[in-house]
Design an enzyme around this catalytic site. Structure first.
Site, mmCIF file in Angstrom:
data_model
loop_
_atom_site.group_PDB
_atom_site.id
_atom_site.type_symbol
_atom_site.label_atom_id
_atom_site.label_comp_id
_atom_site.label_asym_id
_atom_site.label_seq_id
_atom_site.Cartn_x
_atom_site.Cartn_y
_atom_site.Cartn_z
ATOM 1 N N ARG A 149 45.059 76.039 42.704
ATOM 2 C CA ARG A 149 45.357 74.646 42.371
ATOM 3 C C ARG A 149 45.419 73.889 43.694
ATOM 4 O O ARG A 149 45.737 74.456 44.744
ATOM 5 C CB ARG A 149 46.705 74.531 41.652
ATOM 6 C CG ARG A 149 46.800 75.305 40.347
ATOM 7 C CD ARG A 149 48.193 75.172 39.746
ATOM 8 N NE ARG A 149 48.301 75.869 38.469
ATOM 9 C CZ ARG A 149 48.741 77.117 38.320
ATOM 10 N NH1 ARG A 149 49.101 77.822 39.410
ATOM 11 N NH2 ARG A 149 48.817 77.668 37.127
ATOM 12 N N LYS A 173 53.106 77.540 40.146
ATOM 13 C CA LYS A 173 53.998 76.737 39.318
ATOM 14 C C LYS A 173 55.293 77.482 39.030
ATOM 15 O O LYS A 173 55.295 78.702 38.876
ATOM 16 C CB LYS A 173 53.315 76.392 37.986
ATOM 17 C CG LYS A 173 52.267 75.292 38.080
ATOM 18 C CD LYS A 173 51.762 74.941 36.700
ATOM 19 C CE LYS A 173 50.797 73.762 36.731
ATOM 20 N NZ LYS A 173 50.324 73.403 35.379
ATOM 21 N N TYR A 280 38.188 79.557 28.920
ATOM 22 C CA TYR A 280 36.948 79.948 29.582
ATOM 23 C C TYR A 280 36.050 80.787 28.676
ATOM 24 O O TYR A 280 34.847 80.850 28.897
ATOM 25 C CB TYR A 280 37.271 80.668 30.892
ATOM 26 C CG TYR A 280 37.982 79.757 31.848
ATOM 27 C CD1 TYR A 280 37.302 78.732 32.509
ATOM 28 C CD2 TYR A 280 39.349 79.853 32.038
ATOM 29 C CE1 TYR A 280 37.956 77.854 33.349
ATOM 30 C CE2 TYR A 280 40.022 78.974 32.878
ATOM 31 C CZ TYR A 280 39.320 77.981 33.522
ATOM 32 O OH TYR A 280 39.971 77.098 34.334
#
Length: 303
Positions: A149, A173, A280
């Site tokens: 990220r 996160k 995905y």
């Protein structure tokens, strides 16, 4: 009590009791501040204690008129629901006016991805003879090769890179850490950047362990990384909605296309749930569908 005070209380609650990441916390607070502005400007300075379900509906309606995406509207509603649930639990209100709010129906979101050729074209447009160009190439190589990220990228520490064992420790996160394998080519780019570019700058003491630095010797912002990628994408003539996150999507998509196990990709991306990673598989399904339509004999025109 006014909006500002309750928003501060809500922010502290999310940070210290719910352990929200800085990015998620900022998004929630930003959404509630927009509601505050609406309540003050359009509703005659109405307080959070007496704002009604109808008022909240009108706020959401005004958001939709501003052509804000359905995904952003849905997040705003989630923020509002969390805020008024907090006020109810704190006994600031006796009811929850947001409990019946409904967000827009979201379809399956298939993120834009870059082909390997696209990525090569973007990197070819970097001015590699300059220090900034070498830094930018290293940034893109790390984004794509490690699937980070953008927040993880700008916070990446040199001390979290193990060149000997070929992995990096990523702080993701919710203060969760994960190990991400480091390809030799990516490690070479990082070492070259540290030795021949980063060392040329005067580094602020606070950021001595931060890998990617700006020209002032401090950490780079997410916005700057976004701008770098936008400019390079335009130069490469790629007409897609590209952001730093696109490289993360491309990383996962290319792994899946080349036979990587979904659980492995989940671990690499730092997804807490396999459900998040399963997006995905839909990308691969789309690819397979296109192949069948193009090559299956029953789909070819009969001459």
């Amino acid at each position: 009590m006014n909006w500002s005070e309750k928003i501060t209380d809500f922010s502290n609650f999310l940070k210290f009791e719910k352990s929200f990441s800085d990015n998620t916390l900022d998004a929630y607070v930003r959404d509630i501040k927009k509601l505050e502005g609406f309540a003050i400007t359009d509703l005659g300075e109405i307080s959070p204690q007496v704002i009604s379900y109808e008022n909240l509906q009108e706020f959401i309606y005004q958001l939709s008129k501003k052509k804000i995406s359905e995904r952003s509207q849905a997040r705003s509603i989630s923020s509002i629901k969390a805020f008024f649930k907090f006020l109810l639990e704190e006994e600031y209100r006796e009811d929850n006016p947001a409990s019946l709010l409904e967000g827009p129906k979201l379809g399956l979101y298939l993120p834009d991805t870059l082909s390997i050729d696209d990525i090569d074209r973007i990197i070819e447009n970097i001015q590699k003879h300059t220090d900034i160009g070498k830094r930018n190439q290293c940034i893109l190589e790390v984004l794509y090769s490690c699937g980070l990220r953008v927040s993880e990228l700008v916070d990446l520490k040199i001390s979290n890179i193990n060149f000997k064992e070929s992995y990096i420790i990523v702080e993701g996160k919710g203060e969760k850490t994960r190990l991400v394998p480091l390809a030799k080519s990516t490690a070479d780019y990082i070492q070259d950047y540290i030795k021949n570019v980063r060392s040329n700058n005067k580094i602020n003491k606070k950021f001595e362990d931060t890998l990617f630095l700006n020209t002032r010797g401090t950490n780079m912002s997410r916005v700057i990384v976004f701008i770098i990628i936008k400019e390079l994408t335009q130069k490469a003539g790629i007409n897609k909605n590209i952001s730093p996150h696109t490289f993360r999507h491309s990383f996962a998509t290319h792994l899946l296309q080349n036979g990587a196990d979904l659980r492995f990709i989940q671990e690499m991306l730092g997804h807490s749930s396999i459900t998040t990673t399963q997006i995905y598989t839909h990308l691969k399904t789309e690819e397979l569908r296109d192949v069948i339509i193009k090559f299956h004999p029953r789909n070819r025109k009969v001459v």
